[in-house]
Every structure is written in C-alpha cells, then in structure tokens.
Write a protein that holds these residues in place. Structure first.
Motif, PDB file in Angstrom:
ATOM      1  N   ARG A 127       0.839  -1.202   0.000  1.00  0.00           N
ATOM      2  CA  ARG A 127       0.000   0.000   0.000  1.00  0.00           C
ATOM      3  C   ARG A 127       0.876   1.255   0.000  1.00  0.00           C
ATOM      4  O   ARG A 127       0.484   2.292  -0.534  1.00  0.00           O
ATOM      5  N   LEU A 128       2.074   1.122   0.552  1.00  0.00           N
ATOM      6  CA  LEU A 128       3.042   2.230   0.506  1.00  0.00           C
ATOM      7  C   LEU A 128       3.660   2.334  -0.888  1.00  0.00           C
ATOM      8  O   LEU A 128       3.748   3.420  -1.458  1.00  0.00           O
ATOM      9  N   THR A 129       4.068   1.196  -1.454  1.00  0.00           N
ATOM     10  CA  THR A 129       4.803   1.245  -2.725  1.00  0.00           C
ATOM     11  C   THR A 129       3.874   1.306  -3.935  1.00  0.00           C
ATOM     12  O   THR A 129       4.229   1.879  -4.948  1.00  0.00           O
ATOM     13  N   ASP A 130       2.687   0.683  -3.849  1.00  0.00           N
ATOM     14  CA  ASP A 130       1.803   0.582  -5.016  1.00  0.00           C
ATOM     15  C   ASP A 130       0.402   1.127  -4.769  1.00  0.00           C
ATOM     16  O   ASP A 130      -0.469   0.970  -5.625  1.00  0.00           O
ATOM     17  N   ALA A 131       0.172   1.706  -3.585  1.00  0.00           N
ATOM     18  CA  ALA A 131      -1.153   2.234  -3.227  1.00  0.00           C
ATOM     19  C   ALA A 131      -2.271   1.223  -3.485  1.00  0.00           C
ATOM     20  O   ALA A 131      -3.332   1.575  -4.007  1.00  0.00           O
ATOM     21  N   VAL A 132      -2.044  -0.027  -3.139  1.00  0.00           N
ATOM     22  CA  VAL A 132      -3.045  -1.082  -3.392  1.00  0.00           C
ATOM     23  C   VAL A 132      -4.240  -0.893  -2.448  1.00  0.00           C
ATOM     24  O   VAL A 132      -4.075  -0.856  -1.233  1.00  0.00           O
ATOM     25  N   PRO A 133      -5.455  -0.780  -3.021  1.00  0.00           N
ATOM     26  CA  PRO A 133      -6.633  -0.655  -2.144  1.00  0.00           C
ATOM     27  C   PRO A 133      -7.043  -2.016  -1.576  1.00  0.00           C
ATOM     28  O   PRO A 133      -6.752  -3.059  -2.178  1.00  0.00           O
ATOM     29  N   PHE A 134      -7.724  -2.025  -0.440  1.00  0.00           N
ATOM     30  CA  PHE A 134      -8.304  -3.262   0.095  1.00  0.00           C
ATOM     31  C   PHE A 134      -9.490  -3.632  -0.772  1.00  0.00           C
ATOM     32  O   PHE A 134     -10.123  -2.738  -1.320  1.00  0.00           O
ATOM     33  N   PRO A 135      -9.879  -4.908  -0.920  1.00  0.00           N
ATOM     34  CA  PRO A 135      -9.195  -6.077  -0.378  1.00  0.00           C
ATOM     35  C   PRO A 135      -8.116  -6.586  -1.333  1.00  0.00           C
ATOM     36  O   PRO A 135      -8.158  -6.296  -2.527  1.00  0.00           O
ATOM     37  N   PHE A 136      -7.160  -7.341  -0.786  1.00  0.00           N
ATOM     38  CA  PHE A 136      -6.189  -8.011  -1.651  1.00  0.00           C
ATOM     39  C   PHE A 136      -5.790  -9.351  -1.061  1.00  0.00           C
ATOM     40  O   PHE A 136      -6.089  -9.635   0.106  1.00  0.00           O
ATOM     41  N   VAL A 151      -6.710  -9.984   2.858  1.00  0.00           N
ATOM     42  CA  VAL A 151      -6.591  -8.750   3.635  1.00  0.00           C
ATOM     43  C   VAL A 151      -7.722  -7.827   3.225  1.00  0.00           C
ATOM     44  O   VAL A 151      -7.796  -7.386   2.082  1.00  0.00           O
ATOM     45  N   THR A 152      -8.636  -7.540   4.174  1.00  0.00           N
ATOM     46  CA  THR A 152      -9.802  -6.722   3.827  1.00  0.00           C
ATOM     47  C   THR A 152      -9.741  -5.337   4.463  1.00  0.00           C
ATOM     48  O   THR A 152     -10.585  -4.493   4.212  1.00  0.00           O
ATOM     49  N   GLY A 153      -8.744  -5.095   5.314  1.00  0.00           N
ATOM     50  CA  GLY A 153      -8.578  -3.789   5.941  1.00  0.00           C
ATOM     51  C   GLY A 153      -7.407  -3.839   6.902  1.00  0.00           C
ATOM     52  O   GLY A 153      -6.855  -4.919   7.135  1.00  0.00           O
ATOM     53  N   VAL A 154      -7.043  -2.688   7.470  1.00  0.00           N
ATOM     54  CA  VAL A 154      -5.978  -2.675   8.484  1.00  0.00           C
ATOM     55  C   VAL A 154      -6.496  -3.456   9.694  1.00  0.00           C
ATOM     56  O   VAL A 154      -7.559  -3.153  10.222  1.00  0.00           O
ATOM     57  N   LYS A 271     -13.480  -9.850  -4.338  1.00  0.00           N
ATOM     58  CA  LYS A 271     -12.684  -9.711  -5.555  1.00  0.00           C
ATOM     59  C   LYS A 271     -11.407  -8.965  -5.205  1.00  0.00           C
ATOM     60  O   LYS A 271     -11.433  -7.765  -4.915  1.00  0.00           O
ATOM     61  N   PRO A 272     -10.257  -9.660  -5.232  1.00  0.00           N
ATOM     62  CA  PRO A 272      -9.016  -9.002  -4.813  1.00  0.00           C
ATOM     63  C   PRO A 272      -8.539  -7.969  -5.829  1.00  0.00           C
ATOM     64  O   PRO A 272      -8.560  -8.212  -7.031  1.00  0.00           O
ATOM     65  N   ASN A 273      -8.109  -6.804  -5.334  1.00  0.00           N
ATOM     66  CA  ASN A 273      -7.556  -5.760  -6.210  1.00  0.00           C
ATOM     67  C   ASN A 273      -6.142  -6.071  -6.651  1.00  0.00           C
ATOM     68  O   ASN A 273      -5.640  -5.454  -7.583  1.00  0.00           O
ATOM     69  N   ALA A 274      -5.505  -7.004  -5.932  1.00  0.00           N
ATOM     70  CA  ALA A 274      -4.139  -7.389  -6.302  1.00  0.00           C
ATOM     71  C   ALA A 274      -3.752  -8.664  -5.571  1.00  0.00           C
ATOM     72  O   ALA A 274      -4.356  -9.021  -4.554  1.00  0.00           O
ATOM     73  N   LEU A 275      -2.761  -9.332  -6.141  1.00  0.00           N
ATOM     74  CA  LEU A 275      -2.043 -10.362  -5.411  1.00  0.00           C
ATOM     75  C   LEU A 275      -0.787  -9.655  -4.913  1.00  0.00           C
ATOM     76  O   LEU A 275       0.013  -9.173  -5.712  1.00  0.00           O
ATOM     77  N   VAL A 276      -0.638  -9.576  -3.601  1.00  0.00           N
ATOM     78  CA  VAL A 276       0.512  -8.878  -3.020  1.00  0.00           C
ATOM     79  C   VAL A 276       1.536  -9.907  -2.548  1.00  0.00           C
ATOM     80  O   VAL A 276       1.214 -10.810  -1.783  1.00  0.00           O
ATOM     81  N   LEU A 277       2.737  -9.750  -3.067  1.00  0.00           N
ATOM     82  CA  LEU A 277       3.816 -10.668  -2.704  1.00  0.00           C
ATOM     83  C   LEU A 277       4.697  -9.961  -1.677  1.00  0.00           C
ATOM     84  O   LEU A 277       5.185  -8.864  -1.934  1.00  0.00           O
ATOM     85  N   ALA A 278       4.903 -10.594  -0.532  1.00  0.00           N
ATOM     86  CA  ALA A 278       5.700  -9.949   0.522  1.00  0.00           C
ATOM     87  C   ALA A 278       6.612 -10.957   1.201  1.00  0.00           C
ATOM     88  O   ALA A 278       6.375 -12.160   1.140  1.00  0.00           O
ATOM     89  N   GLY A 279       7.643 -10.454   1.838  1.00  0.00           N
ATOM     90  CA  GLY A 279       8.602 -11.315   2.531  1.00  0.00           C
ATOM     91  C   GLY A 279       9.816 -11.578   1.645  1.00  0.00           C
ATOM     92  O   GLY A 279       9.780 -11.379   0.426  1.00  0.00           O
ATOM     93  N   GLY A 280      10.894 -12.038   2.279  1.00  0.00           N
ATOM     94  CA  GLY A 280      12.184 -12.175   1.611  1.00  0.00           C
ATOM     95  C   GLY A 280      12.167 -12.974   0.313  1.00  0.00           C
ATOM     96  O   GLY A 280      12.858 -12.624  -0.649  1.00  0.00           O
ATOM     97  N   VAL A 281      11.356 -14.045   0.239  1.00  0.00           N
ATOM     98  CA  VAL A 281      11.333 -14.874  -0.967  1.00  0.00           C
ATOM     99  C   VAL A 281      10.773 -14.081  -2.160  1.00  0.00           C
ATOM    100  O   VAL A 281      11.041 -14.398  -3.317  1.00  0.00           O
ATOM    101  N   GLY A 282      10.038 -13.023  -1.852  1.00  0.00           N
ATOM    102  CA  GLY A 282       9.511 -12.143  -2.892  1.00  0.00           C
ATOM    103  C   GLY A 282      10.607 -11.443  -3.679  1.00  0.00           C
ATOM    104  O   GLY A 282      10.350 -10.856  -4.731  1.00  0.00           O
ATOM    105  N   ALA A 283      11.834 -11.506  -3.171  1.00  0.00           N
ATOM    106  CA  ALA A 283      12.961 -10.916  -3.912  1.00  0.00           C
ATOM    107  C   ALA A 283      13.380 -11.805  -5.082  1.00  0.00           C
ATOM    108  O   ALA A 283      14.119 -11.382  -5.963  1.00  0.00           O
TER     109      ALA A 283
END
Ligand code: KG4
Ligand code: ZN
Length: 353
Positions: A127-136, A151-154, A271-283
């Motif tokens: 959400r910081l890098t790509d401004a992805v809206p919820f849900p994802f 993820v549907t909200g903070v 309906k997800p707005n994105a598939l968000v990849l996070a964590g070290g393996v995402g590199a």
C-alpha cells in the motif's frame, strides 16, 4: 486528517533497521529514510541466525541506526507523530531490544507508541509502494512464514492457508546449506539455478491440487537431499541443476496454491484488487515472474514491493504504524513483546467463516 511522520524500528530477526516515513492525508506515503544494517556476516559462519548473537548486535547498533535514519531524513524527533516498533513475532531477544527502545523514545519525547506486528508490516508494504486498495490477497513468503491471507482492511487478516512444516524461505536456506552454498540460502540458490537445468531432477510438488491453499516443504527438501546423496560427490553443475530443479518445484507449488487461494476468495464473494507478494522470498525473480502471470490469469494483478522492501526493513514498520495511527490505533507502554503473534490475532481481525 493531516500528514503523519513516523519512525519505524525493526529488530525481529537479523536486520537492525530504522526508517522515517510520511503518510499523507490522501493515504499515500513516502519513505524519507531507510537504514538497514544486516547482521548476515555475524551469522554466516553458523549457517543461520543465532538468536543470542542477534540480540547483542541489535543492542550495539540500534541507537546509531535510529540516529542515522533521523539525520538522513532531515526530520527532527519533535516533529514525529509517533514511534512504531515491531513488537513480534520474532526472536524475542531482538524484539525486546527494538520495542524497549521505542518505548523509551516514546516516553522521553512524549510521542504515541505503535506496537506493530511484523507480518502486518510485510502485508501493508504494497500500500506504501503501489497504493493497493483493500481487499487483496497476500502471499507472505519469508524465512519464518508462508501464508496466504485475505486482507480486507488494516487489522483484518483472514488466513486462507499456510505451511504445515517448513517455511519456503527456510526450505531455500536448508537446501542451500545442504548443497554447501552460503547463507542466506535464497539468493545463493537463485544464482546457482540461473546456470542449472531444472528438468534434470524430478522432484515432488507437495500438496499440489489440494482444495485448501496449504503448503508442505519438508518432503521436497528431503527429496533434494536424496538426489544429492545419490550422485555425491557433487560438482558445481550438479549443485546448479539441483538448485534449478528445487526452485522449479517451489515455483510450481506456489503458482498452484495461489490459484487455489484466489478461487477461495472469490467463493467468499471477495474480488481481490491485487495479489501482493511480501517477505524475503519475494525478492526471487523467478517467483515474481511466475506470480505475475498467475495473477493476470486470475483476473487481478501482482503488486510486489522492490526487493529491498520485501526483506526486513524499518520503512514497512513505520508505514504499518502510520496506517494504524491514522485509524487512531496506538498502544500502551505496557505492551508486551511477542515471540509468537499470528496475523489473525492482530487487533481488529475478523473471521471469514
Ligand atoms: O522477510 P525476510 O527478510 O526475513 C524473515 O524471515 O522475516 O526473509 C528472509 C528469507 C530467507 O529465508 C531468505 O533465504 C529468503 O527470504 N530469500 C530468498 C531470496 N532472497 C531472500 N529466497 C529465494 N530467493 C531469493 N532471491
Ligand atoms: Zn520478515
């Protein structure tokens, strides 16, 4: 709502990190500084993170790292709106160092404290890098965690699946160690795989096709060991081929499990707005390329922070702190550090079922 300026402190594993992040009223954010001091060299000789060494190293350098983060951002302590620190999950010695420092600063500077869940910070980085809206849909793949989360909200994290044994990053690390590659294993396996033949070894794809998006990695790791033993002594090309075959198996499993999770979300009417990849393996570039396609095929898009924000850092903690602060969520100075703290136990979480 006005702009928010936060300091974020990360000490849950082997990175000592601090950052200053601005969150604007419109919900977008900017990283003003991001200092990461990796302890990789301190642990390399042991082939993994040694908790006691990590905690001592955090104590030695954290003040300095925070000072550098403040100085290079041009932001003064008095200008901050809050101080955020990862309060878990992680190696408890390190978590205590970071959280206690944040509490001391919060008390001395009279700023609110935000105790951030490290996994929540990974989850919200896109959400910081790509401004992805919820849900994802979040795929969190690190050294300690492998999870698929709606993820549907903070504070609203619904776990769809996870690993029943090793985490994916851990499988990369153990495979690397087994094959005599340096720590951390993920980048070393990826580099070796570039020169390898992925079709040489036929490794299992555990849990592929199962109706729930869970993972199992330990059988795959064992299969690599058996193949390695069968052809020992290993030459460089053998190691490259084993790495390529291992990585191909992991990527196949990841793709299948993510497809399954996307289906599950749709079954729940989300309906997800994105598939968000996070964590070290995402590199990992092969993981990124594959999931890019899986997301597109599934009618969504892949959002993945740049590699330096996929691995542990202070900016993600500051940002998660800012997202929480914007909702009025702050914590008492009595907040206890937590070695174990599943995402779906973060405050505000609700269940899908
Ligand atoms: O998120 P992270 O920095 O730390 C936590 O575990 O919280 O993730 C570190 C993990 C390690 O297991 C490392 O081997 C893996 O991420 N990793 C990679 C790559 N870079 C880091 N795995 C595969 N390919 C990579 N390029
Ligand atoms: Zn992490």
């Amino acid at each position: 709502m006005r702009d928010l300026l936060l300091l974020g402190i990360e000490t849950t594993c082997d990175e000592t990190a601090a950052a200053i992040v601005r969150r604007r009223a419109d919900g977008t954010g900017t990283i003003l500084s991001n200092i990461v001091l990796s302890q990789t060299d301190d642990h390399a000789a042991y082939g993994g993170v040694v908790p006691e060494i990590a905690a001592r190293a955090h104590v030695e350098v954290l003040d300095h790292v925070i000072e550098r983060a403040l100085r290079s951002s041009g932001v003064k302590l008095v200008e901050l709106d809050a101080i955020a620190a990862a309060a878990g999950p992680g190696l408890i010695g390190g978590v205590i160092v970071g959280l206690t420092t944040a509490k001391a600063m919060s008390l001395a500077a009279r700023k609110p404290l935000v105790a951030v869940n490290h996994l929540e910070a990974h989850a919200l980085t896109a959400r910081l890098t790509d401004a992805v809206p919820f849900p994802f849909l979040l795929l969190l793949v690190s050294g300690g965690h492998t999870q698929l989360v709606a993820v549907t909200g903070v504070g609203e994290y619904h776990k769809l699946g996870g690993t029943i044994d090793d985490a994916i990053g851990e499988a990369f690390d153990k495979t690397a160690k087994m094959l005599g590659l340096p720590y951390p294993g993920g980048p070393a396996v990826e580099r070796a795989a570039l020169r390898g033949d992925a079709s040489r070894f036929h490794l299992p794809r555990p849990l592929m096709g199962r109706p729930t998006p869970d993972f199992s990695l330990s059988g795959l790791k064992t299969a690599v060991r058996l193949e390695a033993l069968a052809i020992a002594p290993l030459h460089d090309q053998d190691v490259n081929d084993l790495c390529a075959s291992f990585q191909a198996a992991v990527v196949d499993v990841l793709a299948d499990r993510v497809r399954c999770a996307l289906r599950k979300m749709r079954e729940h009417g989300i309906k997800p707005n994105a598939l968000v990849l996070a964590g070290g393996v995402g590199a990992n570039q092969v993981v990124r390329r594959t999931l890019h396609k899986v997301a597109a095929d599934g009618g969504t898009r892949l959002a993945v922070p740049p590699p330096e924000l996929c691995t542990d850092n202070g900016a993600m903690i500051a940002w998660a702190g800012a997202e929480r602060l914007a909702l009025g969520l702050t914590d008492e100075l009595s907040f206890a550090p937590r070695a174990r703290w599943p995402l779906d136990e973060v405050e505000g979480a609700a269940s899908l079922d």
